[in-house]
Design a protein around this motif. Sequence first.
Motif: not given
Length: 200
Positions: A46, A48, A69, A71, A94, A96-97, A100-101, A104, A124, A128
């Motif tokens: 995952r 971002a 994803i 953003l 962000l 996002l949890r 979760c990534l 980045l 941030e 994430v």
Amino acid sequence: MADAVSVTRSTYDVIAAQFAEAQAEGYPELTADLNWLASRISAGSRVADVGCGPGRDLALLRGIGFRTIGLDLSAEMLRAGGHAGVAQADMRALPLRDGCLDGLWCQAALLHIPHDHVPEVLAEFARVVRPGGAVHLVVAEGDGEGWERHGYGGDGLRWFAYHRLDSLTALLAEAGLTVLDAAHRSHYRAWLGVRAAKLV
């Protein structure tokens, strides 16, 4: 002074189509940067793309197997790319949890954040990304910050904040991110490419 982030977003809303066309080809180190991320985290991870703009890199990240994803603060930049799986978002908060990534990617986007806000953005990023996760970051290299004409037609302004490796490394460390590698680059302007990880 007008809010730097809001004015820059408004400029990108206006120039989104021209920007997408001008940036479609990419930059010389792009393949190496993608390969580095792929060497740090596995296919299916995952990721971002923060400050994804019209989504050139978003498509490439998906093309090498990441669940990505996109953003960006500019809704028109997101529309210009026409990609699914994107959201309008401010990198200072962000949507996002925590953790979760796996990775980045922030390509030539942090450079529009005023220096005073950079620590909260990097915090941030660290929040994430999971422990062991990877961060790709490219900023404009130099000193100072201020307004610049955007260069895509018209007379809109964008805010540019410049960074040096030592100070950026320290800011990343304060956020919990460790620089693994860095390189000075030159195309159109001086750039600083940083590869980092959240090691704990």
